[in-house]
Design a protein around this motif. Sequence first.
Motif, PDB file in Angstrom:
ATOM      1  N   PRO A 127      18.961  97.937  -9.038  1.00  0.00           N
ATOM      2  CA  PRO A 127      19.309  98.270  -7.651  1.00  0.00           C
ATOM      3  C   PRO A 127      20.704  98.877  -7.496  1.00  0.00           C
ATOM      4  CG  PRO A 127      18.256  96.120  -7.742  1.00  0.00           C
ATOM      5  CD  PRO A 127      18.542  96.526  -9.167  1.00  0.00           C
ATOM      6  N   SER A 128      21.673  98.390  -8.260  1.00  0.00           N
ATOM      7  CA  SER A 128      23.028  98.916  -8.107  1.00  0.00           C
ATOM      8  C   SER A 128      23.089 100.400  -8.454  1.00  0.00           C
ATOM      9  CB  SER A 128      24.013  98.144  -8.988  1.00  0.00           C
ATOM     10  OG  SER A 128      25.329  98.651  -8.816  1.00  0.00           O
ATOM     11  N   THR A 129      22.458 100.781  -9.562  1.00  0.00           N
ATOM     12  CA  THR A 129      22.432 102.194  -9.946  1.00  0.00           C
ATOM     13  C   THR A 129      21.679 103.017  -8.915  1.00  0.00           C
ATOM     14  OG1 THR A 129      22.565 101.640 -12.293  1.00  0.00           O
ATOM     15  CG2 THR A 129      21.695 103.811 -11.727  1.00  0.00           C
ATOM     16  N   CYS A 130      20.606 102.447  -8.354  1.00  0.00           N
ATOM     17  CA  CYS A 130      19.842 103.138  -7.318  1.00  0.00           C
ATOM     18  C   CYS A 130      20.716 103.420  -6.100  1.00  0.00           C
ATOM     19  CB  CYS A 130      18.628 102.306  -6.920  1.00  0.00           C
ATOM     20  SG  CYS A 130      17.667 102.993  -5.537  1.00  0.00           S
ATOM     21  N   TYR A 131      21.419 102.398  -5.612  1.00  0.00           N
ATOM     22  CA  TYR A 131      22.309 102.597  -4.467  1.00  0.00           C
ATOM     23  C   TYR A 131      23.340 103.688  -4.756  1.00  0.00           C
ATOM     24  CZ  TYR A 131      20.894  98.337  -1.881  1.00  0.00           C
ATOM     25  OH  TYR A 131      20.214  97.396  -1.158  1.00  0.00           O
ATOM     26  N   GLU A 132      23.979 103.600  -5.903  1.00  0.00           N
ATOM     27  CA  GLU A 132      25.023 104.561  -6.242  1.00  0.00           C
ATOM     28  C   GLU A 132      24.460 105.975  -6.369  1.00  0.00           C
ATOM     29  OE1 GLU A 132      28.619 105.235  -9.498  1.00  0.00           O
ATOM     30  OE2 GLU A 132      27.169 103.609  -9.783  1.00  0.00           O
ATOM     31  N   ASN A 133      23.331 106.115  -7.072  1.00  0.00           N
ATOM     32  CA  ASN A 133      22.745 107.439  -7.266  1.00  0.00           C
ATOM     33  C   ASN A 133      22.279 108.052  -5.943  1.00  0.00           C
ATOM     34  OD1 ASN A 133      23.188 107.592 -10.006  1.00  0.00           O
ATOM     35  ND2 ASN A 133      21.152 106.843 -10.570  1.00  0.00           N
ATOM     36  N   ALA A 134      21.728 107.223  -5.069  1.00  0.00           N
ATOM     37  CA  ALA A 134      21.288 107.737  -3.773  1.00  0.00           C
ATOM     38  C   ALA A 134      22.475 108.260  -2.974  1.00  0.00           C
ATOM     39  CB  ALA A 134      20.563 106.643  -2.999  1.00  0.00           C
ATOM     40  N   ARG A 135      23.547 107.514  -2.968  1.00  0.00           N
ATOM     41  CA  ARG A 135      24.729 107.942  -2.219  1.00  0.00           C
ATOM     42  C   ARG A 135      25.359 109.180  -2.859  1.00  0.00           C
ATOM     43  NH1 ARG A 135      25.773 104.566   1.801  1.00  0.00           N
ATOM     44  NH2 ARG A 135      25.103 102.384   1.698  1.00  0.00           N
ATOM     45  N   LEU A 136      25.360 109.243  -4.170  1.00  0.00           N
ATOM     46  CA  LEU A 136      25.885 110.433  -4.841  1.00  0.00           C
ATOM     47  C   LEU A 136      25.057 111.666  -4.495  1.00  0.00           C
ATOM     48  CD1 LEU A 136      26.745 108.957  -8.351  1.00  0.00           C
ATOM     49  CD2 LEU A 136      28.386 109.921  -6.721  1.00  0.00           C
ATOM     50  N   GLU A 137      23.736 111.498  -4.395  1.00  0.00           N
ATOM     51  CA  GLU A 137      22.887 112.635  -4.019  1.00  0.00           C
ATOM     52  C   GLU A 137      23.208 113.117  -2.612  1.00  0.00           C
ATOM     53  OE1 GLU A 137      18.133 113.724  -3.465  1.00  0.00           O
ATOM     54  OE2 GLU A 137      18.766 112.345  -5.058  1.00  0.00           O
ATOM     55  N   ILE A 138      23.449 112.193  -1.703  1.00  0.00           N
ATOM     56  CA  ILE A 138      23.823 112.570  -0.341  1.00  0.00           C
ATOM     57  C   ILE A 138      25.166 113.302  -0.338  1.00  0.00           C
ATOM     58  CG2 ILE A 138      24.500 111.644   1.916  1.00  0.00           C
ATOM     59  CD1 ILE A 138      22.481 109.342   1.361  1.00  0.00           C
ATOM     60  N   ILE A 139      26.051 112.916  -1.250  1.00  0.00           N
ATOM     61  CA  ILE A 139      27.388 113.515  -1.297  1.00  0.00           C
ATOM     62  C   ILE A 139      27.378 114.893  -1.943  1.00  0.00           C
ATOM     63  CG2 ILE A 139      29.681 113.281  -2.360  1.00  0.00           C
ATOM     64  CD1 ILE A 139      29.247 110.186  -1.962  1.00  0.00           C
ATOM     65  N   ASP A 140      26.707 115.043  -3.105  1.00  0.00           N
ATOM     66  CA  ASP A 140      26.813 116.325  -3.815  1.00  0.00           C
ATOM     67  C   ASP A 140      25.517 117.127  -3.886  1.00  0.00           C
ATOM     68  OD1 ASP A 140      25.302 115.107  -5.859  1.00  0.00           O
ATOM     69  OD2 ASP A 140      27.054 114.676  -7.089  1.00  0.00           O
ATOM     70  N   GLY A 141      24.389 116.538  -3.479  1.00  0.00           N
ATOM     71  CA  GLY A 141      23.126 117.276  -3.447  1.00  0.00           C
ATOM     72  C   GLY A 141      22.434 117.423  -4.783  1.00  0.00           C
ATOM     73  N   ILE A 142      22.887 116.698  -5.801  1.00  0.00           N
ATOM     74  CA  ILE A 142      22.221 116.726  -7.107  1.00  0.00           C
ATOM     75  C   ILE A 142      21.099 115.693  -7.098  1.00  0.00           C
ATOM     76  CG2 ILE A 142      22.490 116.329  -9.583  1.00  0.00           C
ATOM     77  CD1 ILE A 142      25.400 117.241  -9.285  1.00  0.00           C
TER      78      ILE A 142
END
Length: 345
Positions: A127-142
Amino acid sequence: MTRFSGRLASGGAVMLLVLACNPEKQVGPRSPDFDVAAAPAALVLHIVAPQTTDPAIDNALDNHYVWLDTTAKSNHKLFVFLPGTGQNPSIFQLVQQASARLGYHVIGLMYPTGGGLAKACPTTPDPSTCYENARLEIIDGIDRVAFLDVNAANSIDNRLTKLLQYLVRQYPDEGWDRFLLRDQPKWSQIAVGGHSQGGGNAAVIAKIRLVARVVLFSSVTDSIHTEAPSWVATHVTPVERYYGIAHDRDGFYRPIRAGWDSLGLGVFGAPEMPETNSPPYGGTHTLVTDLTPQGGFVGTNAHGAPSNDLNTPLGPDGTPVLLPAWRYLLTARDEAEEIAERDEK
């Protein structure tokens, strides 16, 4: 797309604005006679449609809100405020105005706020990686997670970059160029903050980039059985620059407090209650309120009370009761923070 901009003036022509709709909740601030025309004459507002800055932006099209107080002594910083899930900048105007009056250039940034993190991530193996990756996608669009579809054009990074470039072109005398370095956001001069999901995204920006300040309104809400996910614990931005406020009857209160503890904010002392204490609140970096939201304790009102125009308590004259707390969160400094800023220069 329609773009409104201009200087708000008392007497003479007055601009009245129809506030954008919050797709999940109510429409527009409910404070008495609330409209941007009530702002002081010195407060400049530009309302900018995202597609005006970049035609490739094709979703989350509610307006950006951009503020500048022409009489306030500039602190040479930009404050970027990120709304929460299903929300937009139009329902956080009071915090944005307060920030401008403190000398910030201010942007209430519209971005894809659909969210879904709280439902999708807890069921994943990590879950922690999921939260971080989701937020990173919102930030940079990758592309990182299956339940989001945010491309580079619609990302926070692109929207902020294109908006700053637009403001430099349209309003060259307002000083927006100081927040760009080689046509990209100059993060060391940018403070980030936001409500709920927006605060979590601000925290991830501060995790990967050195920013001037972080202000967490009712956030970070990410949790694993009420504990903070591991991504919260490490960050490029020094802990001295983090500040937070929450409501003790918020359904997310336990994970928010766990997140603050994981960030290390306890070193600055226990949270203070702003309605019974005064700045500088003993030097703490965290505030917890029990004030009654507008309309009473109904639904998720407590979650919105620290920053949402629809929920935050108002005095008899319409002034936000938490205004001194907001000012503190946006301006409080300590010796370590000042030394760090001098070292950067």
